[in-house]
Design a protein around this motif. Structure first.
Motif, PDB file in Angstrom:
ATOM      1  N   MET A 258       0.834  -1.206   0.000  1.00 63.81           N
ATOM      2  CA  MET A 258       0.000   0.000   0.000  1.00 63.81           C
ATOM      3  C   MET A 258       0.871   1.259   0.000  1.00 63.81           C
ATOM      4  SD  MET A 258      -3.091  -1.016   2.640  1.00 63.81           S
ATOM      5  CE  MET A 258      -3.996   0.520   2.350  1.00 63.81           C
ATOM      6  N   ALA A 259       1.991   1.204   0.708  1.00 61.11           N
ATOM      7  CA  ALA A 259       2.902   2.346   0.717  1.00 61.11           C
ATOM      8  C   ALA A 259       3.470   2.604  -0.677  1.00 61.11           C
ATOM      9  CB  ALA A 259       4.023   2.119   1.719  1.00 61.11           C
ATOM     10  N   GLU A 260       3.766   1.542  -1.405  1.00 62.55           N
ATOM     11  CA  GLU A 260       4.248   1.697  -2.784  1.00 62.55           C
ATOM     12  C   GLU A 260       3.187   2.368  -3.655  1.00 62.55           C
ATOM     13  OE1 GLU A 260       5.279  -2.183  -4.104  1.00 62.55           O
ATOM     14  OE2 GLU A 260       7.020  -2.381  -2.774  1.00 62.55           O
ATOM     15  N   GLN A 261       1.933   1.961  -3.473  1.00 67.88           N
ATOM     16  CA  GLN A 261       0.851   2.575  -4.237  1.00 67.88           C
ATOM     17  C   GLN A 261       0.730   4.058  -3.896  1.00 67.88           C
ATOM     18  OE1 GLN A 261      -0.433   0.313  -6.511  1.00 67.88           O
ATOM     19  NE2 GLN A 261       1.120  -0.887  -5.416  1.00 67.88           N
ATOM     20  N   ALA A 262       0.818   4.379  -2.606  1.00 67.55           N
ATOM     21  CA  ALA A 262       0.684   5.768  -2.169  1.00 67.55           C
ATOM     22  C   ALA A 262       1.836   6.624  -2.705  1.00 67.55           C
ATOM     23  CB  ALA A 262       0.634   5.828  -0.644  1.00 67.55           C
ATOM     24  N   GLU A 263       3.057   6.109  -2.603  1.00 66.50           N
ATOM     25  CA  GLU A 263       4.211   6.879  -3.095  1.00 66.50           C
ATOM     26  C   GLU A 263       4.133   7.089  -4.602  1.00 66.50           C
ATOM     27  OE1 GLU A 263       7.879   6.219  -0.046  1.00 66.50           O
ATOM     28  OE2 GLU A 263       7.388   4.495  -1.316  1.00 66.50           O
ATOM     29  N   GLY A 264       3.591   6.098  -5.303  1.00 59.91           N
ATOM     30  CA  GLY A 264       3.432   6.237  -6.743  1.00 59.91           C
ATOM     31  C   GLY A 264       2.450   7.334  -7.125  1.00 59.91           C
ATOM     32  N   MET A 265       1.597   7.686  -6.180  1.00 64.66           N
ATOM     33  CA  MET A 265       0.612   8.752  -6.412  1.00 64.66           C
ATOM     34  C   MET A 265       1.112  10.108  -5.918  1.00 64.66           C
ATOM     35  SD  MET A 265      -2.678   6.530  -5.139  1.00 64.66           S
ATOM     36  CE  MET A 265      -3.977   7.573  -5.783  1.00 64.66           C
ATOM     37  N   GLY A 266       2.307  10.133  -5.319  1.00 64.79           N
ATOM     38  CA  GLY A 266       2.860  11.392  -4.869  1.00 64.79           C
ATOM     39  C   GLY A 266       2.785  11.644  -3.373  1.00 64.79           C
ATOM     40  N   VAL A 267       2.367  10.652  -2.594  1.00 63.36           N
ATOM     41  CA  VAL A 267       2.352  10.789  -1.138  1.00 63.36           C
ATOM     42  C   VAL A 267       3.789  10.714  -0.624  1.00 63.36           C
ATOM     43  CG1 VAL A 267       1.588   9.753   1.044  1.00 63.36           C
ATOM     44  CG2 VAL A 267       0.046   9.792  -0.934  1.00 63.36           C
ATOM     45  N   GLU A 268       4.134  11.608   0.286  1.00 61.73           N
ATOM     46  CA  GLU A 268       5.439  11.544   0.937  1.00 61.73           C
ATOM     47  C   GLU A 268       5.329  10.656   2.178  1.00 61.73           C
ATOM     48  OE1 GLU A 268       7.457  15.291   1.573  1.00 61.73           O
ATOM     49  OE2 GLU A 268       6.235  16.244   0.020  1.00 61.73           O
ATOM     50  N   ILE A 269       6.177   9.649   2.284  1.00 60.94           N
ATOM     51  CA  ILE A 269       6.167   8.737   3.427  1.00 60.94           C
ATOM     52  C   ILE A 269       7.545   8.763   4.071  1.00 60.94           C
ATOM     53  CG2 ILE A 269       5.834   6.363   4.210  1.00 60.94           C
ATOM     54  CD1 ILE A 269       3.978   5.904   1.866  1.00 60.94           C
ATOM     55  N   PHE A 270       7.575   9.064   5.354  1.00 62.76           N
ATOM     56  CA  PHE A 270       8.843   9.141   6.082  1.00 62.76           C
ATOM     57  C   PHE A 270       8.848   8.114   7.214  1.00 62.76           C
ATOM     58  CE2 PHE A 270       8.435  13.735   4.720  1.00 62.76           C
ATOM     59  CZ  PHE A 270       9.360  13.630   3.694  1.00 62.76           C
ATOM     60  N   PRO A 271       9.499   6.951   7.025  1.00 62.78           N
ATOM     61  CA  PRO A 271       9.655   6.000   8.134  1.00 62.78           C
ATOM     62  C   PRO A 271      10.733   6.476   9.094  1.00 62.78           C
ATOM     63  CG  PRO A 271      10.724   5.154   6.174  1.00 62.78           C
ATOM     64  CD  PRO A 271      10.079   6.446   5.768  1.00 62.78           C
ATOM     65  N   GLY A 272      10.762   5.857  10.276  1.00 64.38           N
ATOM     66  CA  GLY A 272      11.749   6.236  11.274  1.00 64.38           C
ATOM     67  C   GLY A 272      11.499   7.608  11.861  1.00 64.38           C
ATOM     68  N   MET A 273      10.246   8.073  11.790  1.00 65.66           N
ATOM     69  CA  MET A 273       9.903   9.420  12.247  1.00 65.66           C
ATOM     70  C   MET A 273       8.822   9.332  13.324  1.00 65.66           C
ATOM     71  SD  MET A 273      11.566  11.939  10.650  1.00 65.66           S
ATOM     72  CE  MET A 273      10.588  13.369  10.217  1.00 65.66           C
ATOM     73  N   SER A 274       9.234   9.191  14.569  1.00 63.67           N
ATOM     74  CA  SER A 274       8.276   9.220  15.672  1.00 63.67           C
ATOM     75  C   SER A 274       7.699  10.618  15.823  1.00 63.67           C
ATOM     76  CB  SER A 274       8.965   8.833  16.989  1.00 63.67           C
ATOM     77  OG  SER A 274       9.217   7.459  17.027  1.00 63.67           O
ATOM     78  N   CYS A 275       6.426  10.673  16.121  1.00 64.82           N
ATOM     79  CA  CYS A 275       5.754  11.945  16.402  1.00 64.82           C
ATOM     80  C   CYS A 275       5.663  12.081  17.914  1.00 64.82           C
ATOM     81  CB  CYS A 275       4.383  11.975  15.750  1.00 64.82           C
ATOM     82  SG  CYS A 275       4.484  11.906  13.946  1.00 64.82           S
ATOM     83  N   SER A 276       6.476  12.967  18.463  1.00 64.39           N
ATOM     84  CA  SER A 276       6.640  13.033  19.909  1.00 64.39           C
ATOM     85  C   SER A 276       5.644  13.951  20.597  1.00 64.39           C
ATOM     86  CB  SER A 276       8.066  13.479  20.253  1.00 64.39           C
ATOM     87  OG  SER A 276       8.393  14.678  19.577  1.00 64.39           O
ATOM     88  N   GLU A 277       5.063  14.897  19.859  1.00 65.18           N
ATOM     89  CA  GLU A 277       4.078  15.772  20.492  1.00 65.18           C
ATOM     90  C   GLU A 277       3.197  16.420  19.450  1.00 65.18           C
ATOM     91  OE1 GLU A 277       5.807  19.756  21.887  1.00 65.18           O
ATOM     92  OE2 GLU A 277       7.593  18.454  21.897  1.00 65.18           O
ATOM     93  N   LEU A 278       2.044  16.874  19.927  1.00 63.62           N
ATOM     94  CA  LEU A 278       1.096  17.583  19.085  1.00 63.62           C
ATOM     95  C   LEU A 278       1.396  19.073  19.119  1.00 63.62           C
ATOM     96  CD1 LEU A 278      -2.111  15.757  20.345  1.00 63.62           C
ATOM     97  CD2 LEU A 278      -1.162  15.537  18.045  1.00 63.62           C
TER      98      LEU A 278
ATOM     99  N   LYS B 132      -2.951  21.425  15.109  1.00 60.99           N
ATOM    100  CA  LYS B 132      -2.430  22.082  13.909  1.00 60.99           C
ATOM    101  C   LYS B 132      -1.333  21.267  13.238  1.00 60.99           C
ATOM    102  CE  LYS B 132       0.268  25.792  14.062  1.00 60.99           C
ATOM    103  NZ  LYS B 132       0.775  27.176  14.238  1.00 60.99           N
ATOM    104  N   GLY B 133      -0.648  20.430  14.029  1.00 61.06           N
ATOM    105  CA  GLY B 133       0.451  19.661  13.467  1.00 61.06           C
ATOM    106  C   GLY B 133       1.081  18.771  14.507  1.00 61.06           C
ATOM    107  N   VAL B 134       2.247  18.242  14.162  1.00 58.70           N
ATOM    108  CA  VAL B 134       2.985  17.356  15.064  1.00 58.70           C
ATOM    109  C   VAL B 134       4.467  17.683  15.001  1.00 58.70           C
ATOM    110  CG1 VAL B 134       1.333  15.439  14.884  1.00 58.70           C
ATOM    111  CG2 VAL B 134       3.258  15.577  13.286  1.00 58.70           C
ATOM    112  N   VAL B 135       5.162  17.347  16.069  1.00 65.02           N
ATOM    113  CA  VAL B 135       6.625  17.384  16.077  1.00 65.02           C
ATOM    114  C   VAL B 135       7.113  15.980  15.739  1.00 65.02           C
ATOM    115  CG1 VAL B 135       8.696  17.710  17.472  1.00 65.02           C
ATOM    116  CG2 VAL B 135       6.734  19.241  17.767  1.00 65.02           C
ATOM    117  N   ALA B 136       7.959  15.876  14.746  1.00 64.69           N
ATOM    118  CA  ALA B 136       8.440  14.560  14.301  1.00 64.69           C
ATOM    119  C   ALA B 136       9.940  14.594  14.080  1.00 64.69           C
ATOM    120  CB  ALA B 136       7.738  14.144  13.018  1.00 64.69           C
ATOM    121  N   GLY B 137      10.580  13.470  14.354  1.00 62.60           N
ATOM    122  CA  GLY B 137      11.989  13.320  14.038  1.00 62.60           C
ATOM    123  C   GLY B 137      12.941  13.887  15.069  1.00 62.60           C
ATOM    124  N   GLU B 138      12.509  13.923  16.330  1.00 60.12           N
ATOM    125  CA  GLU B 138      13.405  14.389  17.390  1.00 60.12           C
ATOM    126  C   GLU B 138      14.316  13.233  17.803  1.00 60.12           C
ATOM    127  OE1 GLU B 138      12.971  17.194  21.329  1.00 60.12           O
ATOM    128  OE2 GLU B 138      11.464  15.638  21.017  1.00 60.12           O
TER     129      GLU B 138
END
Length: 550
Positions: free
Chosen positions: A122-142, A151-157
């Protein structure tokens, strides 16, 4: 660390979690408008690394999302050919005929799959459509806006010391803002838990309920392999100690998925779900199947079991809860991936309409309404009494009364038993140790059954040891001063990865030790701790299990 400055990026939709719900939302958004900027943030080292499911897949969600999934090469290749259901005793079994069961419990038309591999596809299908996918990116706070909306998240700390201070290698991460933020973190996600509490999303719903599911992948003797066979059991070894049961799914390549689920509303604090699973494999039926084979992977995670009456409001200012973050598992069917996909699709459609109308940061009530009136509601409403009947009256009454209720609901859309309540939370259900006797479990033999630490090595779990412990104690004194004398500190036993220990040394007071490096991110501790003293949070990105084909 409020003074930390972070770069920010703006998207139309930010999605936390690359499971079936989050990826479905991403794909649907791009289907509706290829110009939408969509990002998916995944805490695992790769997409699929933290995905664990049975799984027998009802393709209803995928059919609605990607009707030509077969032509696109989805790794969904093993149709269910045979359904078995057994009631086990210690030395034997009784086959329960499937004919009297409601049709909704049939696995005909479903497929045995590795959901980790389905998500990778499914990730391959999404990326083929232009979705950006970043693994290894924990979202530590809102991140919240001026009006209190998400409004968003803090990611990649990365790079904090054990005490939480920045190390020399500290990376502050980024703020990823979205017009809408979707939380598809799976069961008991840390951000989802925060959002539910902040906005009171569960004010009108029943207690959330959970189980712990443990799974091993075995390579077995080809002569014993029956591709497409699905087997479920109830009864031994749990008996009256707890609700739950097992699954054995014959996938391809001479492999079987063997797993065990224990409902977390059990009372006896001496019960060890992991050891019940290991004992189960010594049943003659299972011994015969696994003899001569080898275990190649292990994992565990919590399962949402509250069903219809426990679903919180799924929309909130600025975002939505998807999939298991909302609790969409159909317990008697032992399936939730189809509802996860449908929820992602519905949330995407609501967000698309809102963005097209020039809105952002508001409450996507259209999504909440869709979930409560559409196919997910139809799926969950008709089975809503099975779990609470089991909890209150036991397994056999649940089979009879719950079966009757499901049959009538399946035929008419009406539940004659109304809506039963669950009662206590799983934490509150834990009884005092003085009321129970310790359970003596057989020692693992190293062939069929294994100790926890040995099995954890087969989950390929890794955590950077210098980072802060991601398992937070509200009061560090409670494990020894409260939980140990009152409940015999059940964290020693309910954790399927050996994270928690009570260390007793001669002449010294007992001490509570947290081996967070072992954590497989199942979240059971966050759910079952009787004092509700443990909070699971995300470690830094990429850490945790690295499941191959779960």
């Amino acid at each position: 660390m409020a003074e930390i400055e972070r770069e920010a990026m703006d998207y139309d939709v930010v999605i936390v979690g690359a499971g079936p719900a989050g990826l479905s939302a991403a794909i649907r958004l791009k289907q509706l408008d290829e110009d939408l900027n969509v990002v998916v943030l995944e805490k695992g080292s790769e997409v699929g690394a933290h995905i664990l499911s049975g799984a027998v897949l009802d393709t209803a969600g995928l059919d609605a999302l990607i009707p030509d999934w077969k032509d696109k090469g989805a790794p969904i290749n093993v149709p269910v050919k045979k359904d078995n259901f057994y009631m086990l005793g210690e030395a034997g079994k009784i086959r329960i005929p499937t004919t009297p069961m409601p049709p909704l419990l049939s696995n005909h038309g479903c497929y045995i799959v590795s959901m980790a591999n389905v998500c990778r596809w499914m990730a391959e299908q999404a990326e083929g459509m232009g979705v950006e996918i970043f693994p290894g990116m924990s979202c530590s706070e809102l991140v919240f806006g001026d009006n209190g909306e998400v409004k968003g998240v803090v990611a990649g700390e990365f790079g904090k010391n054990a005490d939480g201070t920045p190390s020399d290698a500290y990376e502050p991460g980024m703020i990823l803002n979205g017009k809408y933020v979707f939380l598809s973190e799976g069961v008991r996600g840390s951000l989802s838990k925060e959002v539910i509490a902040k906005y009171g999303l569960d004010a009108d719903s029943d207690h959330a309920k959970f189980g712990i599911g443990m799974k091993e992948i075995w390579e077995i003797d080809p002569d014993k392999h029956r591709e497409g066979t699905v087997t479920h059991t109830m009864g031994w070894p749990l008996g009256r100690n707890a609700g739950g049961g097992s699954f054995i799914y014959h996938i391809d390549n001479n492999q079987v998925f063997i797993g065990f689920v224990v409902h977390l509303n059990y009372q006896n604090p001496y019960l060890s779900p992991y050891n019940e699973f290991q004992r189960f494999k010594h049943h003659p039926m299972v011994v015969d199947l696994l003899k001569g084979g080898k275990r190649v992977a292990y994992g565990a995670r919590a399962i949402t079991e509250g069903g219809w009456q426990s679903i919180p409001k799924v929309s909130f200012p600025g975002g939505a809860l998807l999939g298991c973050s909302a609790g969409l598992v159909n317990v008697p069917r032992i399936k939730g991936n189809h509802n996860a996909m449908l929820s992602g699709k519905a949330a995407a459609e609501a967000a698309h309409e809102a963005i097209k109308a020039g809105r952002s940061g508001d409450d996507l009530t259209a999504y909440n309404d869709d979930l409560r009136s559409g196919p997910i509601a139809k799926d969950l409403k008709r089975v809503r009494n099975v779990k609470p009947i089991w909890s209150k009256l036991g397994m056999l009454p649940s089979l009879i009364l719950g079966g009757f209720d499901m049959w009538v609901a399946n035929l008419t859309g009406w539940n004659p038993l109304g809506t039963w309540k669950h009662g206590k939370s799983d934490a509150a259900a834990t009884g005092a140790a003085a009321k129970f006797k310790p359970i003596e479990y057989p020692k693992p033999d190293g062939t069929l059954s294994f100790d926890r630490l040995t099995n954890v090595s087969f989950s390929f779990t890794n955590h950077e040891e210098s980072q802060p412990c991601h398992l937070h104690l509200a009061d560090p004194d409670i494990p020894i001063k409260v939980n140990l004398p009152k409940y015999a500190e059940p964290a020693q036993r309910y954790c399927p990865a050996g994270v928690y220990e009570v260390i007793e040394e001669d002449g010294k007071e007992p001490r509570f030790q947290i081996n967070f490096q072992n954590c497989v991110h199942c979240k059971t501790c966050d759910i079952k701790d009787p004092s509700q003293n443990i909070t699971w949070t995300c470690p830094q990105g990429g850490d945790g299990p690295n499941y191959p084909n779960m």
